[in-house]
Write a protein that holds these residues in place. Structure first.
Motif, PDB file in Angstrom:
ATOM      1  N   MET A 203       0.835  -1.207   0.000  1.00 23.28           N
ATOM      2  CA  MET A 203       0.000   0.000   0.000  1.00 23.28           C
ATOM      3  C   MET A 203       0.862   1.247   0.000  1.00 23.28           C
ATOM      4  O   MET A 203       0.588   2.222  -0.704  1.00 23.28           O
ATOM      5  N   PHE A 204       1.914   1.229   0.816  1.00 26.16           N
ATOM      6  CA  PHE A 204       2.797   2.388   0.894  1.00 26.16           C
ATOM      7  C   PHE A 204       3.445   2.692  -0.458  1.00 26.16           C
ATOM      8  O   PHE A 204       3.589   3.849  -0.856  1.00 26.16           O
ATOM      9  N   LEU A 205       3.822   1.649  -1.180  1.00 21.66           N
ATOM     10  CA  LEU A 205       4.546   1.841  -2.434  1.00 21.66           C
ATOM     11  C   LEU A 205       3.635   2.108  -3.628  1.00 21.66           C
ATOM     12  O   LEU A 205       4.031   2.822  -4.559  1.00 21.66           O
ATOM     13  N   PHE A 206       2.409   1.566  -3.592  1.00 20.65           N
ATOM     14  CA  PHE A 206       1.591   1.577  -4.805  1.00 20.65           C
ATOM     15  C   PHE A 206       0.233   2.263  -4.653  1.00 20.65           C
ATOM     16  O   PHE A 206      -0.666   2.024  -5.448  1.00 20.65           O
ATOM     17  N   THR A 209       1.464   6.899  -4.230  1.00 19.28           N
ATOM     18  CA  THR A 209       2.313   7.620  -3.285  1.00 19.28           C
ATOM     19  C   THR A 209       3.414   8.376  -3.999  1.00 19.28           C
ATOM     20  O   THR A 209       3.654   9.561  -3.725  1.00 19.28           O
ATOM     21  N   PHE A 210       4.076   7.726  -4.933  1.00 24.46           N
ATOM     22  CA  PHE A 210       5.248   8.317  -5.575  1.00 24.46           C
ATOM     23  C   PHE A 210       5.028   8.684  -7.034  1.00 24.46           C
ATOM     24  O   PHE A 210       5.904   9.284  -7.657  1.00 24.46           O
ATOM     25  N   PHE A 211       3.875   8.322  -7.580  1.00 26.94           N
ATOM     26  CA  PHE A 211       3.565   8.701  -8.963  1.00 26.94           C
ATOM     27  C   PHE A 211       2.051   8.715  -9.127  1.00 26.94           C
ATOM     28  O   PHE A 211       1.327   8.080  -8.361  1.00 26.94           O
ATOM     29  N   LEU A 220      -5.509  -1.873 -13.439  1.00 26.54           N
ATOM     30  CA  LEU A 220      -5.071  -1.872 -12.045  1.00 26.54           C
ATOM     31  C   LEU A 220      -5.503  -0.626 -11.270  1.00 26.54           C
ATOM     32  O   LEU A 220      -5.417  -0.611 -10.041  1.00 26.54           O
ATOM     33  N   GLN A 221      -5.941   0.399 -11.981  1.00 30.66           N
ATOM     34  CA  GLN A 221      -6.291   1.639 -11.298  1.00 30.66           C
ATOM     35  C   GLN A 221      -7.425   1.435 -10.296  1.00 30.66           C
ATOM     36  O   GLN A 221      -7.401   1.994  -9.197  1.00 30.66           O
ATOM     37  N   TRP A 222      -8.403   0.613 -10.650  1.00 26.93           N
ATOM     38  CA  TRP A 222      -9.533   0.398  -9.723  1.00 26.93           C
ATOM     39  C   TRP A 222      -9.084  -0.373  -8.485  1.00 26.93           C
ATOM     40  O   TRP A 222      -9.639  -0.189  -7.400  1.00 26.93           O
ATOM     41  N   VAL A 223      -8.050  -1.244  -8.631  1.00 25.16           N
ATOM     42  CA  VAL A 223      -7.517  -1.968  -7.476  1.00 25.16           C
ATOM     43  C   VAL A 223      -6.856  -0.988  -6.512  1.00 25.16           C
ATOM     44  O   VAL A 223      -7.055  -1.057  -5.289  1.00 25.16           O
ATOM     45  N   VAL A 224      -6.083  -0.066  -7.056  1.00 24.66           N
ATOM     46  CA  VAL A 224      -5.422   0.951  -6.236  1.00 24.66           C
ATOM     47  C   VAL A 224      -6.463   1.793  -5.502  1.00 24.66           C
ATOM     48  O   VAL A 224      -6.310   2.109  -4.315  1.00 24.66           O
ATOM     49  N   LEU A 229      -5.180   3.573   1.921  1.00 28.80           N
ATOM     50  CA  LEU A 229      -4.118   4.578   1.856  1.00 28.80           C
ATOM     51  C   LEU A 229      -4.262   5.460   0.626  1.00 28.80           C
ATOM     52  O   LEU A 229      -3.942   6.646   0.669  1.00 28.80           O
ATOM     53  N   TYR A 230      -4.764   4.902  -0.480  1.00 33.03           N
ATOM     54  CA  TYR A 230      -4.986   5.738  -1.659  1.00 33.03           C
ATOM     55  C   TYR A 230      -5.931   6.881  -1.335  1.00 33.03           C
ATOM     56  O   TYR A 230      -5.692   8.032  -1.741  1.00 33.03           O
ATOM     57  N   HIS A 231      -7.001   6.600  -0.603  1.00 33.73           N
ATOM     58  CA  HIS A 231      -7.955   7.656  -0.255  1.00 33.73           C
ATOM     59  C   HIS A 231      -7.317   8.665   0.693  1.00 33.73           C
ATOM     60  O   HIS A 231      -7.604   9.862   0.621  1.00 33.73           O
TER      61      HIS A 231
END
Length: 276
Positions: A203-206, A209-211, A220-224, A229-231
């Motif tokens: 979660m922290f990496l994807f 967070t960084f892009f 994959l966008q809907w998975v993120v 953490l994305y929210h």
């Protein structure tokens, strides 16, 4: 009667400031106990926000020297440091909440048997759940406040909306603390904490967070976007960059609902574990 007996302690004053739902007033006593317990172990609290700060300067400043600007999902171009700092603020709130609601709660539950003693008082499983989650929320809020101060000095704050970044971190801490404590009630040994790392690190990496989210494949966008953490990242990024719209409310709602479900689930699990 002496002045010492009549003057409330700092721990008592802090506990009274903690917002509690109606009927959960006894949970403040557990918060006060935790405040008193950490009074002489403050170094354990300070070290928790160090990781996001290291990332801020190593990646935000280092990679920021190579990647001059980033286009956000709203189409605005911002410096890389300004882009990554809100995400690391959300990660700081997550770290503080998760560390306390998992490792510390597991030790109190399985080894110290603290909650068995607590139930000998008028407190019940709901009070334990609300009290421990509130303390985890406070810890996450402290991490976030320290990180936000560092980010401001580093020039990563772009908008006056950033004044709401700290209250937003409280929502993030609430969601992660509640879910973290709920997950902890199912753990049988320290080995099970590998699952916590397995969930938190990706979660922290994807979680954008960084892009930006747009760099992910569409599949994959809907998975993120399902990850909490994305929210949190999207909420903090919108506030600190001044990109505030109605979508902010969706992120807040997601975190509040997730946290509420975590509180309810934790209370029921504690009731089953401690009273059955």
């Amino acid at each position: 009667m002496s002045a010492t007996a009549t003057t409330p302690s700092a721990a008592s004053r802090l506990a009274r400031l903690v917002p509690m739902p109606a009927g959960a007033g006894l949970a403040r006593m557990l918060v006060e106990r935790n405040v008193t317990s950490f009074r002489h172990g403050w170094i354990a609290l300070v070290t928790g926000f160090a990781e996001p700060v290291f990332y801020l300067f190593s990646i935000g400043v280092g990679i920021g020297a190579l990647v001059q600007t980033v286009r956000t999902d709203s189409g605005a171009e911002v410096g890389y440091l300004q882009f990554v700092a809100p995400a690391l603020l959300a990660a700081s709130a997550m770290n503080g909440a998760v560390m306390d609601s998992t490792f510390n709660v597991f030790f109190k539950l399985r080894y110290a048997k603290l909650y068995d003693s607590v139930l000998a008082t008028p407190m019940g499983p709901r009070d334990i759940a609300v009290g421990e989650i509130s303390w985890s929320l406070i810890r996450g809020g402290m991490y976030s406040a320290l990180f936000l101060l560092v980010a401001a000095f580093a020039g990563a704050v772009q908008s006056w909306w950033a004044l709401l970044a700290l209250p937003a971190a409280v929502f993030i801490g609430f969601a992660f603390a509640a879910v973290g404590m709920f997950a902890t009630t199912f753990m049988r040994s320290w080995v099970d904490f590998d699952y916590i790392t397995l969930a938190i690190q990706p979660m922290f990496l994807f979680s954008a967070t960084f892009f930006p989210l747009s760099t992910y494949p569409a599949a994959l966008q809907w998975v993120v976007q399902l990850t909490p953490l994305y929210h949190g990242v999207a909420l903090e990024r919108g506030l600190m960059l001044g990109e505030v719209d109605a979508g902010i409310l969706w992120h807040v709602l997601y975190l509040v609902v997730l946290g509420a479900l975590g509180v309810i689930g934790t209370a029921r699990r504690l009731e089953k574990l401690l009273l059955s």
